[in-house]
Design a protein around this motif. Sequence first.
Motif, PDB file in Angstrom:
ATOM      1  N   ARG A  84       0.832  -0.912  -0.068  1.00  0.00           N
ATOM      2  CA  ARG A  84       0.263  -0.001   0.196  1.00  0.00           C
ATOM      3  C   ARG A  84       1.181   1.559   0.057  1.00  0.00           C
ATOM      4  N   ARG A 108       1.588  -7.856   5.298  1.00  0.00           N
ATOM      5  CA  ARG A 108       1.199  -8.216   5.495  1.00  0.00           C
ATOM      6  C   ARG A 108       0.000  -7.726   4.857  1.00  0.00           C
ATOM      7  N   LYS A 109      -1.310  -7.919   5.263  1.00  0.00           N
ATOM      8  CA  LYS A 109      -2.684  -8.292   4.563  1.00  0.00           C
ATOM      9  C   LYS A 109      -3.513  -7.178   4.726  1.00  0.00           C
ATOM     10  N   MET A 110      -3.070  -5.996   4.650  1.00  0.00           N
ATOM     11  CA  MET A 110      -4.342  -5.042   4.222  1.00  0.00           C
ATOM     12  C   MET A 110      -5.173  -4.332   4.677  1.00  0.00           C
ATOM     13  N   THR A 111      -5.801  -3.575   5.972  1.00  0.00           N
ATOM     14  CA  THR A 111      -7.313  -3.742   6.179  1.00  0.00           C
ATOM     15  C   THR A 111      -8.522  -2.706   4.731  1.00  0.00           C
ATOM     16  N   TRP A 112      -9.527  -2.385   5.082  1.00  0.00           N
ATOM     17  CA  TRP A 112     -10.031  -1.121   4.827  1.00  0.00           C
ATOM     18  C   TRP A 112     -11.300  -0.541   5.494  1.00  0.00           C
TER      19      TRP A 112
END
Length: 115
Positions: A84, A108-112
């Motif tokens: 990101r 890492r997996k990003m969040t939204w």
Amino acid sequence: MSDCIFCKIAGGEIKTDFIYEDETVVAFRDLNPQAPEHILIVPKKHVAKIIDFSADDKNLAAHIFVDVVEEIAKKIGVDEKGFRLVINTGEEGGQTVGHLHVHLIGGRKMTWPPG
Ligand code: AMP
């Protein structure tokens, strides 16, 4: 700018390990990482925020987004997995350092939505 911390880092006054450096840009690890990989991409020239980029800065802006991001993403191994880019701008945008910088965050997996 004499009292700008990122000018001092970019100018070598504050010793910092650069993950990337060229004539116009430096990049280094964030002091307070928000993910396993958290790099700040900083123009050496003092520009307070993204909307202060002028027509003269088009090459610099393009260089950051066309060349530097890709090189760093490959270097830290997130080019395939994803990452990101964040440019906090102004008070409501969450900008705390008044020298334009692009956060490159990954590992890492990003969040939204963001907070
Ligand atoms: P922003 O809040 O978008 O303005 O981002 C500023 C970032 O700069 C924050 O994530 C800080 O952790 C980081 N930071 C501040 N001072 C330093 C420093 N000396 N070295 C590395 N990162 C820094």
